[in-house]
Write an enzyme that holds these catalytic residues in place. Structure first.
Site, short mmCIF file in Angstrom:
data_model
loop_
_atom_site.label_atom_id
_atom_site.label_comp_id
_atom_site.label_asym_id
_atom_site.label_seq_id
_atom_site.Cartn_x
_atom_site.Cartn_y
_atom_site.Cartn_z
N LYS A 228 -10.86 -2.40 5.92
CA LYS A 228 -9.89 -1.91 6.70
C LYS A 228 -10.71 -1.64 8.40
O LYS A 228 -11.34 -0.94 8.14
CB LYS A 228 -9.13 -0.84 6.07
CG LYS A 228 -8.03 -0.33 6.94
CD LYS A 228 -7.42 0.72 6.06
CE LYS A 228 -6.64 1.72 6.95
NZ LYS A 228 -5.69 2.31 6.24
N GLU B 160 0.68 -1.20 -0.17
CA GLU B 160 -0.03 -0.11 0.01
C GLU B 160 0.76 1.33 0.07
O GLU B 160 1.81 1.47 0.90
CB GLU B 160 -0.81 0.10 1.41
CG GLU B 160 -1.77 1.26 0.99
CD GLU B 160 -2.58 1.55 2.70
OE1 GLU B 160 -2.79 0.48 3.40
OE2 GLU B 160 -2.81 2.40 2.89
N ARG C 48 0.51 10.27 0.41
CA ARG C 48 0.62 11.34 1.51
C ARG C 48 1.98 12.39 0.96
O ARG C 48 2.34 13.18 2.01
CB ARG C 48 0.76 10.76 2.64
CG ARG C 48 -0.19 10.23 3.35
CD ARG C 48 -0.09 9.61 4.76
NE ARG C 48 -0.66 8.57 5.30
CZ ARG C 48 -0.79 7.51 6.36
NH1 ARG C 48 0.17 7.86 6.97
NH2 ARG C 48 -1.68 6.60 6.22
C1 3PG Z 1 -1.01 4.62 8.57
O1 3PG Z 1 -2.01 5.34 8.81
O2 3PG Z 1 0.03 5.08 8.57
C2 3PG Z 1 -1.38 3.25 8.83
O3 3PG Z 1 -2.51 2.94 9.75
C3 3PG Z 1 -0.11 2.72 9.52
O4 3PG Z 1 -0.06 2.83 10.86
P1 3PG Z 1 1.08 2.34 11.75
O5 3PG Z 1 2.13 3.32 11.52
O6 3PG Z 1 0.59 2.68 13.37
O7 3PG Z 1 1.53 0.91 11.35
#
Ligand code: 3PG
Length: 209
Positions: A130, A42, A46
């Site tokens: 999710k 994924e 961002r």
């Molecule tokens: C995110 O939004 O960055 C993901 O949910 C990953 O979360 P994490 O960094 O807690 O694994």
């Protein structure tokens, strides 16, 4: 051939959530993850290079199944599809986004927390979701509670999942995979420490419920 949401959720037990800041990091990072055994990636939208990162990984990393994350509206949905994203992940749901994704045919893993959100997606025929932000939203007890009245839903908990609690999530009957960033944190990526990322990916890939 187009990937299905079932393949997205069952090919590997852990889905790396990737934040790519520099385009030249995309391919070595994805290669390290895939070589470690995590094929479903994924790429979060961002950073300014995220869409180009999707294009490059798709072109240069055989075996990777490349999705786009942080899709929050129809504009970013279309950008991700145009970049070749094979599946879509969203942190939450709007009717507009879900309807557009369903119409496009690209598999979507929409983020939910509450029974009402789950029911809205079920009404649209979606059963893969999710669970985000997993730890902050009640974690394992919440997933067990959702599984009582809504057993037909399969979740990918993400947010606060780590190497210590991942196995407990994966042991739940309504969890197919978990998402997380611990395999490829910013410090390892910035240091080009692909060996350690590959090692973490292999460890994550070997997690079984
Ligand atoms: C995110 O939004 O960055 C993901 O949910 C990953 O979360 P994490 O960094 O807690 O694994």
């Amino acid at each position: 051939m187009a990937v299905t949401i079932k393949e997205v959720m069952t090919t590997s037990p852990v889905m790396p959530v990737m934040v790519i800041n520099q385009l030249d990091q995309a391919v070595p990072l994805a290669k390290a993850l895939v070589e470690g055994g995590l094929k479903v990636l994924e790429i979060t939208l961002r950073t300014p290079v995220a869409l180009d990162a999707i294009r490059r990984i798709k072109a240069e990393v055989p075996g990777a199944i490349v999705g786009a994350g942080t899709i929050i509206n129809t504009a970013t949905l279309q950008q991700a599809i145009d970049a070749g994203a094979e599946f879509i992940v969203s942190p939450g749901v709007t009717d507009e986004l879900i309807d557009a994704a369903l119409q496009s045919g690209v598999p979507i893993l929409p983020g939910v927390v509450t029974p009402s959100e789950v029911m809205k997606l079920l009404a649209k025929g979606i059963t893969a979701m999710k669970f985000f932000p997993a730890e902050a939203a009640g974690g394992i007890p919440m997933l067990k509670s959702l599984g009582g009245p809504l057993p037909q839903v399969t979740f990918c908990p993400t947010g606060g999942v780590n190497p210590k609690n991942a196995i407990d999530y994966l042991s739940l009957s309504n969890v197919a995979c978990v998402g997380g960033s611990w395999m490829a944190p910013a410090d390892l990526v910035d240091a080009s420490n692909w060996d350690e990322i590959r090692r973490r990916a292999a460890e994550a890939a070997s997690l079984k419920s």
